[in-house]
Enzyme design. Structure first.
Site, mmCIF file in Angstrom:
data_model
loop_
_atom_site.group_PDB
_atom_site.id
_atom_site.type_symbol
_atom_site.label_atom_id
_atom_site.label_comp_id
_atom_site.label_asym_id
_atom_site.label_seq_id
_atom_site.Cartn_x
_atom_site.Cartn_y
_atom_site.Cartn_z
ATOM 1 N N ASP A 108 0.791 -1.230 0.000
ATOM 2 C CA ASP A 108 0.000 0.000 0.000
ATOM 3 C C ASP A 108 0.825 1.284 0.000
ATOM 4 O O ASP A 108 0.316 2.340 0.340
ATOM 5 C CB ASP A 108 -0.934 -0.010 1.224
ATOM 6 N N CYS A 155 -21.716 -10.161 -4.386
ATOM 7 C CA CYS A 155 -22.490 -9.121 -3.686
ATOM 8 C C CYS A 155 -23.993 -9.289 -3.926
ATOM 9 O O CYS A 155 -24.797 -8.908 -3.082
ATOM 10 C CB CYS A 155 -22.047 -7.733 -4.143
ATOM 11 N N CYS A 170 -27.414 -7.089 -2.655
ATOM 12 C CA CYS A 170 -27.165 -6.396 -1.380
ATOM 13 C C CYS A 170 -26.691 -4.964 -1.616
ATOM 14 O O CYS A 170 -25.854 -4.702 -2.474
ATOM 15 C CB CYS A 170 -26.126 -7.165 -0.570
ATOM 16 N N CYS A 203 -23.710 -1.749 2.200
ATOM 17 C CA CYS A 203 -22.576 -0.826 2.285
ATOM 18 C C CYS A 203 -22.882 0.519 1.631
ATOM 19 O O CYS A 203 -22.404 1.566 2.079
ATOM 20 C CB CYS A 203 -21.339 -1.452 1.663
ATOM 21 N N CYS A 257 -15.960 10.916 0.838
ATOM 22 C CA CYS A 257 -15.683 9.792 1.739
ATOM 23 C C CYS A 257 -15.014 10.294 3.014
ATOM 24 O O CYS A 257 -14.003 11.008 2.962
ATOM 25 C CB CYS A 257 -14.795 8.776 1.036
ATOM 26 N N CYS A 291 -13.346 5.702 8.461
ATOM 27 C CA CYS A 291 -14.761 5.366 8.644
ATOM 28 C C CYS A 291 -14.925 3.894 8.318
ATOM 29 O O CYS A 291 -14.455 3.424 7.274
ATOM 30 C CB CYS A 291 -15.638 6.219 7.723
ATOM 31 N N CYS A 340 -21.100 -5.386 6.045
ATOM 32 C CA CYS A 340 -21.039 -6.408 5.000
ATOM 33 C C CYS A 340 -21.466 -7.768 5.555
ATOM 34 O O CYS A 340 -20.875 -8.260 6.529
ATOM 35 C CB CYS A 340 -19.622 -6.508 4.441
#
Length: 346
Positions: A134, A188, A191, A194, A214, A241, A248
């Protein structure tokens, strides 16, 4: 090579990783167009590095042309507590689960290096490797999906049927030719949990997020004052957050974190806003030594704390905000004045 790959994954498991999969560096041909559209729409906000290093970030082959395989590894940091419970205590600070423990960059990178050293020892010095966690222009989530670790959910994060979505990703690029795994399908379904829980409506569509809305971006990457129309929606979230991750349904299969260094430090699970607002630069650095929070610096951190104070509905926090209305940092002073005004309006 099949035997080598099996032994590699056993070594990864012994090192603490909960998933080990392989893909080719060219397994994500869709990424360049996706990233270009994201940046063209301005969704990256102030993250100019995304635009400047787009060629590398969108194409792993360009990052290191000699690489023949990408080993994608996942490490769990599943919380033992409900991350949303802190939102019921507005005088306390909500810090994203991943930042409540040791900096994952350090923890995961050490594990990656251990696995990479093992790979070289097994195959000879001619094997070349590069490890990424990352901090380099690598599309980790897309590569993890291509390798079968999971899929990118509607919240754009990695989701796995076996692991949930509380995972850190690491990559080992290597010149070895390893058998690739099959990509994972999207599970997913219909759904929308999120998407619907996002307090700032940051998702412009399923699988598409405007980072400028965000809270994770705003509290960590965004410099200067946060737009007024968003401040009130931030609640007591001062660093990151977890809302979209926490709801989920696949988290019912989440596995516990293996490394105690990734578990929350007790003092970071529900710290008081008044105490955090009093931090000067030295105290901030001391408190967050070894934490990813240290990266944003005292000023941005206290700015976030003041937005939370303004949202707290707690007049007793007024003095903490009033004491910062003349802070040397313009964004902190602005946030303090806003917080005072919010509390005075009660």
């Amino acid at each position: 090579m099949d035997d080598l790959k099996e032994r590699l994954c056993r070594e990864a498991d012994a090192a603490g990783f909960v998933a080990c999969r392989v893909c080719r560096p060219d397994a994500v041909p869709e990424v360049p167009a996706q990233l270009e559209a994201f940046v063209a729409a301005g969704y990256h906000g102030q993250m100019q590095w995304m635009a400047e290093r787009m060629a590398w970030r969108s194409n792993p082959v360009a990052l290191w042309p000699e690489a023949r395989s990408v080993i994608m590894l996942a490490e769990s940091y599943t919380p033992a507590h409900d991350p949303l419970e802190i939102l019921l205590h507005p005088d306390r600070a909500a810090i994203s689960v991943y930042a409540q423990g040791r900096d994952y960059h350090d923890v995961v990178k050490k594990r990656l290096k251990r696995v990479a050293r093992w790979l070289i020892a097994e195959t000879g010095d001619a094997t070349q490797v590069k490890v990424f966690v990352d901090t380099a222009p690598v599309p980790e989530k897309a590569l993890a999906a291509a390798a079968g670790v999971g899929w990118q959910g509607k919240h754009t994060n990695m989701v796995s049927r076996e692991l949930g979505n509380w995972v850190f990703l690491g990559a080992i690029f290597t010149t070895l030719e390893l058998p690739p795994d099959a990509a994972e399908e999207d599970h997913c379904g219909s759904c929308r949990a999120c998407l619907d829980i996002c307090p700032t409506e940051a998702f412009v569509a399923p699988y598409q997020m405007d980072a400028r809305k965000c809270i994770s971006y705003l509290t960590i990457e965004h410099k200067g004052p946060v737009p007024h129309n968003i401040r009130g929606r931030m609640g007591n979230r001062i660093y990151g957050c977890d809302d979209c991750l926490a709801v989920c349904p696949w988290n019912k299969f989440a596995v516990a974190a293996r490394d105690i260094r990734l578990l929350p430090r007790p003092e970071l699970k529900a710290p008081g806003l008044a105490e955090l607002a009093r931090l000067d630069d030295a105290a901030f650095r001391a408190m967050f030594s070894g934490s990813p929070i240290k990266r944003i610096g005292r000023d941005r951190f206290v700015r976030n704390v003041l937005y939370a104070i303004g949202n707290s509905g707690t007049p007793d926090l007024g003095p903490a905000a009033r004491g910062l209305t003349e802070d040397p940092d313009p964004a902190v002073a602005d946030a303090a004045r806003w917080a005072v005004a919010q509390l005075n309006a009660l």
